[in-house]
Each structure stands twice: as C-alpha cells, then as structure tokens.
Design an enzyme around this catalytic site. Structure first.
Site, mmCIF file in Angstrom:
data_model
loop_
_atom_site.group_PDB
_atom_site.id
_atom_site.type_symbol
_atom_site.label_atom_id
_atom_site.label_comp_id
_atom_site.label_asym_id
_atom_site.label_seq_id
_atom_site.Cartn_x
_atom_site.Cartn_y
_atom_site.Cartn_z
ATOM 1 N N THR A 1 4.197 -7.159 12.211
ATOM 2 C CA THR A 1 3.619 -5.536 12.802
ATOM 3 C C THR A 1 3.296 -6.631 14.234
ATOM 4 O OG1 THR A 1 3.266 -5.073 10.372
ATOM 5 C CG2 THR A 1 1.601 -4.140 12.220
ATOM 6 N N GLU A 2 3.238 -5.289 15.393
ATOM 7 C CA GLU A 2 2.751 -6.044 16.480
ATOM 8 C C GLU A 2 1.690 -4.362 16.068
ATOM 9 O OE1 GLU A 2 6.409 -8.299 18.491
ATOM 10 O OE2 GLU A 2 5.547 -6.329 19.816
ATOM 11 N N GLY B 1 4.956 -0.830 13.939
ATOM 12 C CA GLY B 1 4.715 -1.601 12.457
ATOM 13 C C GLY B 1 5.875 -0.974 11.441
ATOM 14 N N PHE C 1 -2.861 -7.169 12.692
ATOM 15 C CA PHE C 1 -3.240 -6.750 11.208
ATOM 16 C C PHE C 1 -3.209 -8.265 10.468
ATOM 17 C CE2 PHE C 1 -2.480 -2.404 11.849
ATOM 18 C CZ PHE C 1 -3.065 -2.461 12.482
ATOM 19 N N ARG D 1 6.994 -7.636 -1.396
ATOM 20 C CA ARG D 1 7.217 -6.294 -2.187
ATOM 21 C C ARG D 1 6.647 -6.029 -3.569
ATOM 22 N NH1 ARG D 1 11.272 -3.915 1.987
ATOM 23 N NH2 ARG D 1 9.739 -2.960 3.637
ATOM 24 N N PHE E 1 -14.746 10.634 -27.412
ATOM 25 C CA PHE E 1 -13.835 11.417 -27.169
ATOM 26 C C PHE E 1 -12.916 11.650 -27.070
ATOM 27 C CE2 PHE E 1 -18.559 10.764 -26.112
ATOM 28 C CZ PHE E 1 -19.105 12.278 -26.445
ATOM 29 N N GLU F 1 3.670 -4.808 3.178
ATOM 30 C CA GLU F 1 5.008 -4.704 3.583
ATOM 31 C C GLU F 1 5.856 -3.663 3.100
ATOM 32 O OE1 GLU F 1 5.194 -8.175 2.874
ATOM 33 O OE2 GLU F 1 3.782 -8.839 1.883
#
Length: 383
Positions: free
Chosen positions: A125-126, A130, A155, A241, A276, A362
């Site tokens: 990523t840049e 993305g 990131f 992933r 409950f 991812e």
C-alpha cells in the site's frame, strides 16, 4: 467429506491456544499501551514453528497447510488479534522469500525469519494507491550493483521495527506487469520511516510510512523475476486474507465466551442474564454466525491447499464474510455486557477496535465483493 480435525490439527490448535493464553493474553493491554511487541515473545512463537508455518520443511519451515495455518491464527487471536495478525503478516513475507528468493537472499535471511529472530514487513500500500494496488508509484531503477529504490509505502505494520521489508515496486511500465518485488534490509542507505501512526486498534503493532530515497538494494534481493511482483503479491494475499479472517474469527469466539461467562454471573430482575429467552436468542445467533464463518473459512483454505481454480474467489468471499461476521459478533458481545463491555476490564472494547481494521486490510471487503462479482461474471461468460 470429513469436517473433523485430525489429531495433529487438534494438537496444532491447542498448542497455539495455550501459547496465546500463557504468553500473550496477560500482556495484551500493556503491549498496546507501549505500542510494540517484545521480540522475545515473537522468538518464542518462532520456536513453536509459528514463524514459517507453510514454508516447506526442507527449507526450515513447519510445512503445514493453509488450513493448518488458519487453526494457528484462530487460536492465537483468542489472546490478541493484533499480535496474531502481526505474526500472520510475517509469515506471508517469509513464504515469499522462501518461494521466490535467490539462494543468496535465503542464505542470508531465511533461517532468521523462520525462527522469528528477524521480522519481515509486507509493503504494498502507498499513500496514493490502496485498493488500486497496481497503480503503485514506488520505483526501482537498475544500477551497476542492483537497484535504486525511491517512493513511499503507507500503513506498514512493523515500520521501523522489522528487519526486512518485502517491497512491491515499479521496474517497468504502468500496470501490474511493470511491478517487481525487492527485499530491503533494515539499515539500508536511503531507507527511513515516518512517525508512528495513531490508530484505532492494532496498537501493539508499530505502524509507519516506509520511505525510500535512492535506497540501494542488491541485485540478489530481487524476488523471482522482474515484472512478476504483482502476481507474487496477490498470491500472498490469498493466504493472507484467510489468516486475517482466522484472526477475526478467534477473537470473536473469545468475545462470545466472555459474554457467556458474564451472563451466567450477572443478575437482573431476580435471575441471571442467561435465563432471559431474548438474550438466549442473541447468543444462539452469535454462535450460528461463528460456526457458519468457520466452515466457510476452512472450505476456502481447502480450496487454496488443493489449488482449486476458484480458490481466489473463495478466499475473497471468506475474508469478507468472516471479518464482517466477527465484528458484528464482537459488537453484540460488548452490548450484552452493557456498560462493563465498554471498560477495559473485560477486553471487549480492545477486541472491537482491533477487528475493525480486518474489514479494511488485505483488500477491503468492498474489493472482496468486487473480486467475487468479477469471478461470477467470468464463470457465466465461460458457460
């Protein structure tokens, strides 16, 4: 079709679960506040074989399947999804080095990566690319000794912490066929890092921009062939992933367990919360959702292990479904604890913050749906 785990797979899961409970969980909040993960803990994980889970045994790895890997990360994430995901990213990089690295690169790095003495970061990523990863602009230019690398990555988990950076960069024309992969050692001339990002979750992972200013990279640190880097990156992401989904699943299962325990202890209107019926229905929906997610995840992992033609589609579908499901289940678990769920005491607020990013990284879950839709249309058109 056998849906049960083998004795070996059960041992793999239990080993990771025990390690997370004993070595990670007691310190998760401390590491979050410190913004880092102690290296000795990572090396302990490496000693258990968690540094090179699917690297073949003849290269020093554990040689497990992708399905086995999901068991490891699901179990580790019971303790802390941030730490589990950090180890997952390292595994993605280590496998790329083992599969595509030159002999010189492997001789220098592989043993240390396998043992987690050295840590690797994945740099795709840049700031300006993305989801449109093939539009990356970081460029490597040929020199007499190898490459001169310039650009920036955003990131990056392990930025300023890792020992090796696996960098997708442009060596040719625009588009995916102009992308190659270089392994850049920490301390290289021209390599620098931005400030630590202030994040919602995954705070135990140091995260920065990684910057290259005419950074010198030896020729033998090219992974595979020039122009094949994008395919290597996407291949790595199929497994990544699954791992990220497994981390989300394990953390959500732990959140459900926390809610179950709390509801058996907390009383209101003269009886414990678990008596409950309306809340029992909520618990049942959470368990149904997690079990469905687990089956989907393991089916996708099986597809990847067997090199099925639709493996990429299934990895994308599973990543989207499992991470969306896990986030909702964790949010529901927090809700069942009421105000106590909002406090650090039970850990659910941290889990919720950590899992939010699993729907983004991812490949965003929107991109996962795009991959799925394109695959559907291609299948239709092929008849």
């Amino acid at each position: 079709m056998d849906f049960g785990l083998s004795e070996e797979q059960t041992l793999i899961f239990d080993t990771a679960l025990d390690f997370g409970r004993d070595a990670i969980a007691p310190h998760a909040y401390d590491w979050e506040k410190a913004g880092t993960i102690p290296r000795d803990i990572l090396q302990e994980a490496g000693a258990l074989g968690f540094g090179a889970i699917y690297v073949p045994e003849d290269l020093g790895g554990t040689g497990l399947s992708r399905l086995d890997a999901t068991l490891v990360f699901e179990a580790l994430a019971h303790a802390c999804p941030s730490v589990a995901a950090f180890i997952s990213i390292h595994n993605m990089c280590t496998n790329m080095v083992a599969k595509y690295g030159t002999d010189a690169l492997k001789d220098q790095w592989l043993e240390r990566l396998v043992s987690l003495e050295a840590v690797a970061s994945y740099c795709l990523t840049e700031p300006g690319s993305g989801s449109d990863a093939a539009a990356l602009r970081t460029r490597a230019t040929r020199t007499d000794g190898g490459y001169s690398l310039s650009g920036a990555k955003a990131f990056i988990s392990g930025g300023g912490y890792s020992d090796l950076y696996v960098v997708m960069c442009r060596t040719g024309a625009d588009g995916p066929k102009g992308i190659s992969t270089l392994a850049v050692p920490d301390g290289s001339n021209g390599l620098s890092f931005g400030a630590h990002e202030r994040k919602m979750g995954w705070k135990a992972q140091p995260t920065t921009q990684v910057q290259f200013d005419d950074c010198a990279v030896p020729a033998d640190h090219l992974l595979g062939e020039e122009g094949r880097g994008f395919s290597y990156a996407m291949e790595g992401l199929d497994g990544g992933r699954l791992n990220i989904a497994a981390c989300a699943l394990g953390a959500a299962q732990a959140a459900l367990s926390t809610a179950l325990d709390y509801m058996g202890e907390r009383t209101a209107f003269g009886k414990s919360l678990d008596q409950f019926q309306g809340l029992q229905f909520r618990l049942a929906e959470m368990e149904i959702s997690l079990q469905a997610a687990r089956v989907f995840l393991r089916q996708a992992a099986w597809k990847l292990d067997t090199e099925a033609s639709d493996a990429t589609k299934f990895c994308a579908m599973a990543k989207a479904f499992v991470t969306d499901t896990a986030f909702k289940v964790t949010d529901d678990a927090l809700q069942l604890l009421g105000g106590y769920g909002y406090l650090e005491d039970y850990g659910l607020e941290k889990t919720l913050r950590d899992l939010r990013v699993h729907r983004i990284l991812e490949g965003t879950n929107e991109i996962m749906r795009l991959i799925t839709a394109r695959a559907l249309l291609q299948e239709r058109d092929r008849g």
